[in-house]
Write a protein that holds these residues in place. Structure first.
Motif, PDB file in Angstrom:
ATOM      1  N   UNK A 175      13.031 -23.694 111.920  1.00 36.15           N
ATOM      2  CA  UNK A 175      14.744 -23.456 112.046  1.00 36.15           C
ATOM      3  C   UNK A 175      15.331 -24.590 111.109  1.00 36.15           C
ATOM      4  N   UNK A 176      14.504 -25.274 110.343  1.00 35.20           N
ATOM      5  CA  UNK A 176      15.134 -26.420 109.592  1.00 35.20           C
ATOM      6  C   UNK A 176      16.199 -25.978 108.626  1.00 35.20           C
ATOM      7  N   UNK A 177      17.425 -26.724 108.463  1.00 31.07           N
ATOM      8  CA  UNK A 177      18.497 -26.303 107.575  1.00 31.07           C
ATOM      9  C   UNK A 177      17.985 -26.330 106.264  1.00 31.07           C
ATOM     10  N   UNK A 178      16.957 -26.807 105.757  1.00 33.12           N
ATOM     11  CA  UNK A 178      16.593 -27.060 104.458  1.00 33.12           C
ATOM     12  C   UNK A 178      15.732 -25.846 103.994  1.00 33.12           C
ATOM     13  N   UNK A 179      15.117 -24.903 105.078  1.00 31.66           N
ATOM     14  CA  UNK A 179      14.257 -23.793 104.262  1.00 31.66           C
ATOM     15  C   UNK A 179      15.309 -22.830 103.428  1.00 31.66           C
ATOM     16  N   UNK A 180      14.978 -22.787 102.240  1.00 33.61           N
ATOM     17  CA  UNK A 180      15.425 -21.842 101.294  1.00 33.61           C
ATOM     18  C   UNK A 180      16.238 -22.598 100.203  1.00 33.61           C
ATOM     19  N   UNK A 181      16.246 -23.874 100.543  1.00 31.39           N
ATOM     20  CA  UNK A 181      17.356 -24.840  99.608  1.00 31.39           C
ATOM     21  C   UNK A 181      16.365 -25.397  98.508  1.00 31.39           C
ATOM     22  N   UNK A 182      17.023 -25.629  97.225  1.00 30.70           N
ATOM     23  CA  UNK A 182      16.353 -26.212  96.235  1.00 30.70           C
ATOM     24  C   UNK A 182      16.824 -27.976  96.228  1.00 30.70           C
ATOM     25  N   UNK A 183      15.338 -28.749  96.142  1.00 24.29           N
ATOM     26  CA  UNK A 183      15.796 -29.864  96.315  1.00 24.29           C
ATOM     27  C   UNK A 183      15.108 -30.533  95.044  1.00 24.29           C
ATOM     28  N   UNK A 184      15.627 -31.958  94.820  1.00 24.49           N
ATOM     29  CA  UNK A 184      15.191 -32.682  93.631  1.00 24.49           C
ATOM     30  C   UNK A 184      13.742 -33.291  94.047  1.00 24.49           C
ATOM     31  N   UNK A 185      12.967 -33.228  92.990  1.00 24.67           N
ATOM     32  CA  UNK A 185      11.709 -33.694  93.076  1.00 24.67           C
ATOM     33  C   UNK A 185      11.446 -34.542  91.586  1.00 24.67           C
ATOM     34  N   UNK A 186      10.544 -35.327  91.729  1.00 29.46           N
ATOM     35  CA  UNK A 186      10.257 -36.254  90.421  1.00 29.46           C
ATOM     36  C   UNK A 186       9.523 -35.218  89.515  1.00 29.46           C
ATOM     37  N   UNK A 187       9.339 -35.784  88.433  1.00 25.03           N
ATOM     38  CA  UNK A 187       8.855 -35.011  87.226  1.00 25.03           C
ATOM     39  C   UNK A 187       7.343 -35.139  87.124  1.00 25.03           C
ATOM     40  N   UNK A 188       6.559 -35.836  88.113  1.00 24.26           N
ATOM     41  CA  UNK A 188       5.359 -35.922  88.191  1.00 24.26           C
ATOM     42  C   UNK A 188       4.632 -34.649  88.286  1.00 24.26           C
ATOM     43  N   UNK A 189       3.490 -34.653  87.781  1.00 19.66           N
ATOM     44  CA  UNK A 189       2.627 -33.410  87.660  1.00 19.66           C
ATOM     45  C   UNK A 189       1.710 -33.523  88.760  1.00 19.66           C
ATOM     46  N   UNK A 190       1.673 -34.534  89.631  1.00 18.59           N
ATOM     47  CA  UNK A 190       1.026 -34.602  90.845  1.00 18.59           C
ATOM     48  C   UNK A 190       1.714 -33.845  92.018  1.00 18.59           C
ATOM     49  N   UNK A 191       1.056 -33.062  92.581  1.00 20.86           N
ATOM     50  CA  UNK A 191       1.758 -32.090  93.680  1.00 20.86           C
ATOM     51  C   UNK A 191       2.371 -32.675  94.960  1.00 20.86           C
ATOM     52  N   UNK A 192       1.748 -33.900  95.115  1.00 18.26           N
ATOM     53  CA  UNK A 192       2.371 -34.883  96.304  1.00 18.26           C
ATOM     54  C   UNK A 192       3.141 -35.687  95.935  1.00 18.26           C
ATOM     55  N   UNK A 193       4.234 -35.856  96.397  1.00 16.74           N
ATOM     56  CA  UNK A 193       5.424 -37.100  95.832  1.00 16.74           C
ATOM     57  C   UNK A 193       5.866 -37.682  97.676  1.00 16.74           C
ATOM     58  N   UNK A 194       6.297 -38.768  97.477  1.00 22.28           N
ATOM     59  CA  UNK A 194       6.707 -39.338  98.752  1.00 22.28           C
ATOM     60  C   UNK A 194       8.162 -39.771  98.367  1.00 22.28           C
ATOM     61  N   UNK A 195       9.068 -39.510  99.218  1.00 19.58           N
ATOM     62  CA  UNK A 195      10.371 -39.738  99.154  1.00 19.58           C
ATOM     63  C   UNK A 195      10.931 -40.388 100.330  1.00 19.58           C
TER      64      UNK A 195
END
Length: 112
Positions: free
Chosen positions: A84-104
């Protein structure tokens, strides 16, 4: 006191053609990643995003499992799902790294 980190895992897939359920996205995002187990364990939430940076699944981080069977140093991130997260379906900013994992520390919504 510093803010808790979140893990953002980008799965190189989209929902075009064959739709995937929330649970399928969550399972793709939480299993076997090359990351530091302690850092993943200390994270607050796991966000699984698709190839277009759209949030497909969210879960509260409960723990990590080590890949002992293959000795790959990979971990599976154990979560309690937040369908039920309100973020489901939203596009979020992510860094340009090619690594699939990022920490924010903050999740920034860039589009609905």
């Amino acid at each position: 006191m510093s803010k808790k980190e979140h893990i953002v895992i980008r799965v190189n897939a989209t929902d075009f053609g064959i739709p995937m359920s929330f649970d399928q996205w969550l399972n793709r995002g939480r299993r076997w990643w090359k990351t530091r187990a302690d850092r993943a364990l200390n994270a607050d939430r796991l966000f699984v995003i698709d190839a277009t940076n759209r949030v497909r699944a969210v879960g509260l981080v409960d723990g990590v499992l080590k890949d002992r069977e293959d000795g790959s140093d990979r971990v599976s991130i154990e979560v309690t799902s937040e369908e039920d997260s309100e973020l489901i379906g939203k596009i979020i900013r992510r860094n340009d790294s090619r690594n699939p994992i990022s920490y924010v520390t903050t999740i920034e919504v860039v589009d609905q």
